[in-house]
Design a protein around this motif. Structure first.
Motif, PDB file in Angstrom:
ATOM      1  N   SER A   1     -10.401   5.566  -4.702  1.00 46.06           N
ATOM      2  CA  SER A   1      -9.200   5.199  -5.446  1.00 46.06           C
ATOM      3  C   SER A   1      -8.006   5.111  -4.499  1.00 46.06           C
ATOM      4  CB  SER A   1      -8.953   6.263  -6.511  1.00 46.06           C
ATOM      5  OG  SER A   1      -7.876   5.922  -7.325  1.00 46.06           O
ATOM      6  N   TYR A   2      -7.126   4.152  -4.773  1.00 42.71           N
ATOM      7  CA  TYR A   2      -5.912   4.014  -3.960  1.00 42.71           C
ATOM      8  C   TYR A   2      -4.805   3.414  -4.821  1.00 42.71           C
ATOM      9  CZ  TYR A   2      -7.341  -0.906  -3.502  1.00 42.71           C
ATOM     10  OH  TYR A   2      -7.714  -2.199  -3.765  1.00 42.71           O
TER      11      TYR A   2
ATOM     12  N   GLU B   1      -2.999   1.781  -9.842  1.00 47.39           N
ATOM     13  CA  GLU B   1      -4.050   2.649  -9.321  1.00 47.39           C
ATOM     14  C   GLU B   1      -5.351   1.868  -9.399  1.00 47.39           C
ATOM     15  OE1 GLU B   1      -5.472   6.075  -7.542  1.00 47.39           O
ATOM     16  OE2 GLU B   1      -3.388   5.686  -8.080  1.00 47.39           O
TER      17      GLU B   1
ATOM     18  N   ASP C   1       0.840  -1.184   0.000  1.00 47.60           N
ATOM     19  CA  ASP C   1       0.000   0.000   0.000  1.00 47.60           C
ATOM     20  C   ASP C   1       0.884   1.247   0.000  1.00 47.60           C
ATOM     21  OD1 ASP C   1      -1.465   2.270   1.553  1.00 47.60           O
ATOM     22  OD2 ASP C   1      -3.069   0.905   0.919  1.00 47.60           O
ATOM     23  N   GLU C   2       0.596   2.190  -0.891  1.00 47.27           N
ATOM     24  CA  GLU C   2       1.416   3.399  -1.006  1.00 47.27           C
ATOM     25  C   GLU C   2       1.339   4.286   0.225  1.00 47.27           C
ATOM     26  OE1 GLU C   2       0.030   5.418  -4.531  1.00 47.27           O
ATOM     27  OE2 GLU C   2       1.777   4.699  -5.617  1.00 47.27           O
ATOM     28  N   ILE C   3       0.215   4.300   0.895  1.00 50.75           N
ATOM     29  CA  ILE C   3       0.033   5.230   2.011  1.00 50.75           C
ATOM     30  C   ILE C   3       0.675   4.720   3.291  1.00 50.75           C
ATOM     31  CG2 ILE C   3      -1.680   6.338   3.500  1.00 50.75           C
ATOM     32  CD1 ILE C   3      -3.474   6.529   1.007  1.00 50.75           C
TER      33      ILE C   3
END
Length: 141
Positions: A129-130, A122, A78-80
């Motif tokens: 969206s994530y 994406e 996960d990017e976050i």
């Protein structure tokens, strides 16, 4: 990759082609009443089948664990928050949330199909969206 795993992989690809030849029209009709979404999924299935033919014909070499196939186990980040998650990409009738088996038709599965290690994905999901990064892909029988 061992010779027997290669043979199993090739057999699975042939079975997937037979599945798509038989089931695609009905699958799209039932699952996607929205014509635009149906066309997008049909294009994904066609691209995937073309990739299978390319592999079986020897035009694509060495991609078994480099790209995501139906049957691949993927690790995404996960990017976050940097968390890792593992999923197996499967056909719709093989979904099993408890085992982490997700359909190639799901929002995440459809974006991962044919992606390569290191790709940023994406994902548009019902909750928003994530972004994720494809860290690893490995075909498993």
């Amino acid at each position: 990759m061992s010779h027997s795993l290669e043979q199993t992989f090739r057999q699975d690809l042939r079975e997937q082609l037979a599945y798509f030849e038989k089931e695609t029209s009905e699958l799209l009709r039932k699952a996607y009443p929205d014509l635009a979404k149906r066309d997008a999924i049909h294009a994904l299935v066609s691209k995937y089948c073309d990739h299978i033919y390319g592999y079986l014909n020897g035009d694509i070499l060495g991609e078994i664990d480099e790209c995501v196939w139906i049957g691949s186990v993927v690790t995404i980040i996960d990017e976050i928050d940097g968390t890792e998650e593992r999923y197996k990409i499967v056909l719709p009738h093989e979904i099993n949330a408890d085992l982490g088996h997700i359909s190639f038709l799901s929002p995440l599965g459809s974006r991962l199909l044919l992606a390569h290690k290191g790709d940023r994905i994406e994902v548009d999901s019902p909750s928003g969206s994530y972004g994720v990064m494809l860290f690893e892909a490995a075909y498993e029988k």
